[in-house]
Every structure is written in C-alpha cells, then in structure tokens.
Design a protein around this motif. Structure first.
Motif, PDB file in Angstrom:
ATOM      1  N   TRP A  86       0.366  43.491  48.275  1.00 45.48           N
ATOM      2  CA  TRP A  86      -0.997  43.046  48.012  1.00 45.48           C
ATOM      3  C   TRP A  86      -1.060  42.285  46.688  1.00 45.48           C
ATOM      4  N   TRP A  87      -0.381  42.831  45.681  1.00 46.74           N
ATOM      5  CA  TRP A  87      -0.370  42.217  44.350  1.00 46.74           C
ATOM      6  C   TRP A  87       0.180  40.791  44.433  1.00 46.74           C
ATOM      7  N   LEU A 145       0.214  53.480  49.788  1.00 48.03           N
ATOM      8  CA  LEU A 145      -0.317  52.638  48.718  1.00 48.03           C
ATOM      9  C   LEU A 145       0.821  52.135  47.835  1.00 48.03           C
ATOM     10  N   MET A 178       1.929  44.293  37.604  1.00 47.32           N
ATOM     11  CA  MET A 178       1.138  45.410  38.103  1.00 47.32           C
ATOM     12  C   MET A 178       1.624  46.757  37.566  1.00 47.32           C
ATOM     13  N   PHE A 184      -6.702  43.561  40.412  1.00 47.35           N
ATOM     14  CA  PHE A 184      -6.194  43.685  41.781  1.00 47.35           C
ATOM     15  C   PHE A 184      -6.914  42.747  42.736  1.00 47.35           C
ATOM     16  N   TRP A 185      -8.103  42.321  42.338  1.00 47.55           N
ATOM     17  CA  TRP A 185      -8.924  41.506  43.233  1.00 47.55           C
ATOM     18  C   TRP A 185      -9.110  40.127  42.611  1.00 47.55           C
ATOM     19  N   VAL A 232      -0.814  49.663  35.997  1.00 47.96           N
ATOM     20  CA  VAL A 232      -1.068  50.976  36.590  1.00 47.96           C
ATOM     21  C   VAL A 232      -0.703  52.082  35.596  1.00 47.96           C
ATOM     22  N   SER A 281       1.081  48.229  47.778  1.00 46.60           N
ATOM     23  CA  SER A 281       0.442  47.571  46.627  1.00 46.60           C
ATOM     24  C   SER A 281       1.258  46.392  46.077  1.00 46.60           C
ATOM     25  N   LYS A 308      -8.119  56.309  43.811  1.00 41.39           N
ATOM     26  CA  LYS A 308      -6.895  57.007  44.197  1.00 41.39           C
ATOM     27  C   LYS A 308      -6.391  57.972  43.117  1.00 41.39           C
TER      28      LYS A 308
END
Lengths: 303, 308
Positions: free
Chosen positions: B60-61, B53, A138, B80-81, A142, B57, B3
């Motif tokens: 969530w990840w 966040l 991730m 992310f989804w 990002v 995050s 965001k």
C-alpha cells in the motif's frame, strides 16, 4: 522371440537417450564443462584478455592470507546466514501453524501471506529502500508512533544486514507454504488420540506437529543455508550498484566475487573464490546430513 | 491508527489464553471446551488480521507514495493517504525512461524462456520417468546433484564461454540454456509423469504410437497442472532476472525492465514517487499472474514437499 525382445529393448533405450539428450548436452555445456574450466582456471591468472599462466595455489593463498576483504565478505555472509536462516525458519513454521486452522477466511489469508514470496527483483528492493529510508520511509514512521527513534537502516553499517534480514522475513511465504502442505499431511488420528489424553494446543504442536514435519524442516534449512550463502541481487541493488554498502557492511561473498571477476577482471582469482564457497557449502551440507538422523523423524522408521 | 489499540487488546488476551490453557489441564476447573475453541478461533483470526496488515502495508505504501508529489513524500511525518491522487505520475514515469522498449524486450525474453522451459523439461522428464534405458538412475542422480552446485561456481566460466561464442550483448545467453532443462523442473515434472499408469503408454504403443507421439498427445495433456507450475515459475524467474541481463547486456537498447529500473534509479536519485510508480509497474504482471494462477502455485509446492 528372444531376438525380437532384445531389439525392442534396444529401441526403447534409444528413445530414452533421445529424450534425455537435451539435458546431457546442457549439462556438458553449461555445468560440467564450466566446472572443469573453472577448476583449472582457479590455478591461473586468467583475466579473459591475456593468455592464462599457471600460478599454482597463489590465488588460494592470497585469498586466505592476504585479502582482508575476502574475510570481510565471508564474515558478512556468515552473519546474514546465522541470523536469517533460524529467524525465517521459525517464522515460517509459526505462520504455517496459524494458517493450518479452521478459521473464517483462511483461504484468503493463505493467499495473502504467500504473495510476497512471488514478489522479487529490483521493484521489491526499491520498495524496501523506500520503506527503510530514515526520513521518508514507512518503517521509521510506524516506529515513531511507539516513541521509537528508528535507526538509519541502509546508511548505518550496524543496521544494513538486519535491514536485509527484515526484507527476507517479509517474504517468508515460500517456506510457509511448504510447512503448511506437510502439516496438512499429518494424520488427524494422532491429534484425536492426544486430545483424549488431555493434551492442549501447545503440547499437540510440540509433540505431534513439529516431529512430523521435521523432514520438511530439514529440507528447508538445507536449501536456505545454501541460498543464504549465495545472497547477491538484493545486496547488489541495495548497496548502490554493488559498492558493498557503508563500510563494506553489505559486501557479501558473491558480491566480492562479482567485483573481482567483472570489475577487476581477476577471473582466476574469482574462480578460486567460487571453489572455496563450493567447499564451504559442501561441508555445511554434509554436516547437516550427518546431524539429520538425530532430529529428523521419518514416518515408518520405527514404532 | 486504530490498529495500535487492537495490538494491546490482543496482548491482554494472550494472558487470558494462558489461564485457559492451565484450566484445560485440570478439566474440573474449566469444562467449556466449546467456548475455548471459539476463543482460539477469534484470537487466531485477530493475529492473522494484524499479520495481513504487516504483509500488505508495504505494498500500500508503495502505491500511496507513487501518487504523491515529491513535496508530499518529503514532508514530515509522511502520510499513509496521498493528498491528491496524482495518477499522472505513472505517465511521467513511463516517459522518463524508454519503458515501452524495456517492456517489449523483457516480454520477448520471458516468452521464449517459458516455451523453452516447458518443452525441454517435460520432454526430458518424460524420458526419465517412462522409458527404461541403461544408466538412467546414474544420470538422474547427476540431475539432482547439480542442484547442490552454487550458481556462482558456473556463472563465471559460463560467461567466458558465451563471451568466446560472441554472445555478449545478445539475448542468447539468457534464452538458450532454457532449452536444455533444469534440475528442479525435471524433478518436478518427473514426479507427475510417474503417476501416469504404464498400461496407458503400453496401450498406445500397441496401437503403433511412438514415444514422441505419446509424450505430445498423452504426456503433455495429462501433466497440465505441473506444466502450468513450471510455466509460472519460469515466467517469474525470467521476468525478475537481474543477474543475467546485468552481466550480458551492455547496450541500452537491449535492456530489460529490471535493468532499466536500475538505471532509472540513478537518473532520478531520490524521486521516490516516480521510482515507486516504476517499481509497481514492473511488479504488476507478477502480481496479476499470482492472483490468476494461485491454485497452481499451491499445487506445485504441495508436490515438491510430497517428494521429500
């Protein structure tokens, strides 16, 4: 009467010793005994199987003059401590200042920011290995939104230690809670007086909040320095089962000691290493204690 | 993501804030204190929301990755989804390694360690707090001093000790020390016992109770919040312990989850979806305990800073 008092006292004393006895036994068996043994064994070639021969200061001499990995591991550890301690301390203070305000949902925020502090162990290290994976993680995804080409993190010797520092920053909540608790103890009247004098938020923070929480900052800095020097688990897991990472960049002091003790079975050598660490930590703590009066403010000390 | 724009907005407002601060130094320039307060609240709220966040995050990840196919994990850019929510990954993960056995092993050790820590530390702390005896202060100073000793200095000789007792490859090295107290917990509980009035204990003694009885019937119930804190910290410590099992357990049958997960990583190398599912399963009890008992966590920490 006097005699009865005496026996009462003695009876109390016996109870006292019974109550602290478990600790005394534990202390002798798991702390004092091992300390004595370790100190003696650090002057021998002890390797658990053969008998131990006294070798004098050979282990210490070898470590300090011939073993380049010793210096590598010491340098890695120092690097980690020098960057992680100030960053996490400043981060935690900043965060607790933010969380010490009357904002809608503040209780929810406090709980949330504390959560990572209780998460530790292999699961979290695995998570960070995935987050920092250059291709599928991730973090670099990002970064790419901002047009930044992220580094290879755990695969690049220059970035392995920063990777671990980021992980540490994520779980800064433990110290944050300490600071938060002490900030809530600062008397409201001090702020009210400052407001009358026209102090703004920043002035109030730097001239009231910060000085008032210096005892806790001191406590936190001392414990994180000691903790920082003992980094092991995350480095062990995140450097492929204790291999020390690319170009030994994650070979921290305790990791190298572990290798000497339980992979090479150079137990005497490893115990000499542990005593050098003990001396380093001790000197560091003493320096801290010496410097403390210059910046740590205790209430009721003056004024 | 949305965001990103929030982020820029808040940078703009940071400049606004500086002007406001300037204005505040000169009251005639800007007098609406109330406005400024509201503004600060909104500004801080946004800052905290962005921070949340950052905190959430990764978790969530982890969850999202655990539901993906390996092809989706490897696709670029990763998302992310998850496309299809493959909860079956969890069953596959559980079956890929002897997770059931690891869980039973870990729970067994953890429960015994929690009991050992609660009983021994509260017992010892009662002695240090409520019974006068000669040498108490010196002994307590030693308790505190042991907190300064780096763990590795005693780790290697302790290993030698347990190896000589024939305890390697058993749970004894992991559970026995928890019955002999630990400095931090003794300190924490002692602070709590100090707040119990001596008159209460004297009164109990008048009625013929001895210290064991007083500890059990009065001490334990009155220190429930501190005991909860010790129990939760010990639970987390034992559940997350990696070093102990790594050092003392060689037999795969005895492995704990922390060590099991490690082995699992080698087996599946970069099967991130399964690895994340396994990691999340191991973290889940800790997360649950945190949310159920969070007020005790907070109290425990409060006390620690109070005793500076």
């Amino acid at each position: 009467m006097g005699k009865k008092r005496m026996t009462m006292r003695r009876k109390e004393s016996i109870y006292g010793y019974i109550f602290v006895l478990p600790w005394i036994i534990g202390f002798l068996a798991f702390t004092a005994g091992p300390l004595v043994f370790s100190f003696v064994a650090s002057f021998t070639n002890y390797n658990i199987t053969s008998q131990m021969d006294f070798v004098g200061g050979e282990n210490y001499k070898g470590l300090l003059t011939e073993d380049s990995l010793f210096w590598t591991s010491l340098w890695n550890t120092l690097y980690f401590v020098i960057f992680s301690v100030p960053l996490t301390t400043i981060g935690a203070i900043f965060l607790s200042a933010l969380l010490n305000q009357d904002i809608p949902g503040i209780r929810y925020f406090r709980t949330l920011y504390y959560l990572p502090a209780v998460l530790s162990g292999v699961g979290v290290y695995m998570l960070w290995m995935q987050l920092l994976d250059p291709g599928t993680g991730m973090v670099n995804l990002v970064l790419s939104w901002f047009g930044i080409d992220g580094p290879n993190w755990l695969f690049d010797p220059d970035w392995t230690k920063p990777s671990l520092i980021f992980m540490k920053l994520w779980s800064v909540g433990g110290s944050m809670l300490l600071y938060l608790a002490s900030m809530q103890g600062v008397s409201k009247s001090l702020y009210e007086a400052a407001e009358i004098d026209g102090a703004n938020t920043w002035k109030k923070f730097f001239h009231i909040t910060l000085p008032m929480i210096t005892p806790v900052i001191f406590f936190d800095v001392v414990t994180s320095l000691i903790g920082g020097f003992q980094i092991f688990q995350e480095a062990y897991v995140m450097s492929n089962n204790g291999e020390g990472g690319p170009a030994n960049s994650l070979l921290f002091y305790n990791l190298y000691m572990w290798k000497q003790a339980f992979t090479n079975f150079n137990m005497g050598y490893a115990m000499a290493m542990s005593w050098i660490l003990f001396v380093i930590v001790f000197i560091m703590t003493m320096i801290n204690l010496k410097l403390a009066p210059r910046w740590v403010h205790y209430e009721g000390e003056e004024k | 993501m949305a965001k990103t724009t929030d982020n820029l907005d808040y940078l703009d407002s940071a400049d606004d804030l500086k002007t406001l601060d300037k204005a505040n130094e000169n009251p005639s320039f800007f007098e609406h204190r109330g406005n400024r307060k509201t503004f600060l609240v909104v500004f801080n709220f946004i800052l905290l929301a962005i921070g949340s966040l950052l905190i959430l995050s990764p978790l969530w990840w982890m969850f999202a990755t655990s539901l993906k196919t390996m092809a989706e994990v490897m696709s670029f850019p990763p998302s992310f989804w998850p496309e299809n929510w493959l909860f079956s990954n969890y069953i596959k993960t559980w079956e890929a390694a002897p997770f059931t056995r690891y869980t039973i092993n870990t729970l067994t050790i953890t429960i015994i360690v929690v009991i050992g820590n609660v009983l021994s530390n509260s017992f010892i702390a009662y002695g240090f707090a409520k019974i006068p005896f000669r040498g108490k202060n010196i002994l307590f100073a030693i308790v505190l001093a042991t907190m300064m000793i780096p763990g590795f200095v005693t780790l290697i000789p302790q290993y030698v000790l347990f190896a000589n007792l024939g305890w390697v490859n058993t749970y004894y090295p992991l559970i026995v020390p928890s019955f002999f107290g630990s400095a931090f917990n003794i300190f924490l509980l002692r602070q709590f016992y100090m707040t119990i009035p001596t008159e209460l204990i004297e009164a109990a003694k008048m009625e013929g109770a001895n210290h064991f009885y007083i500890w059990w019937k009065i001490g334990l119930p009155l220190t429930k919040p501190a005991i909860a804190t010790v129990a939760i910290f010990s639970f987390n410590g034992a559940w997350n312990d990696f070093l102990g099992p790594l050092l003392y357990l060689n037999d795969e049958k005895l492995y704990t989850l922390q060590i099991g997960l490690q082995v699992f990583k080698g087996q599946l190398s970069t099967q991130w979806n399964y690895l994340m599912a396994g990691s999340l399963l191991v973290l889940l009890p800790v997360i649950l305990i945190f949310f159920i008992f969070q007020k005790y966590f907070i109290q425990g920490i409060n006390l620690q800073s109070g005793g500076k």
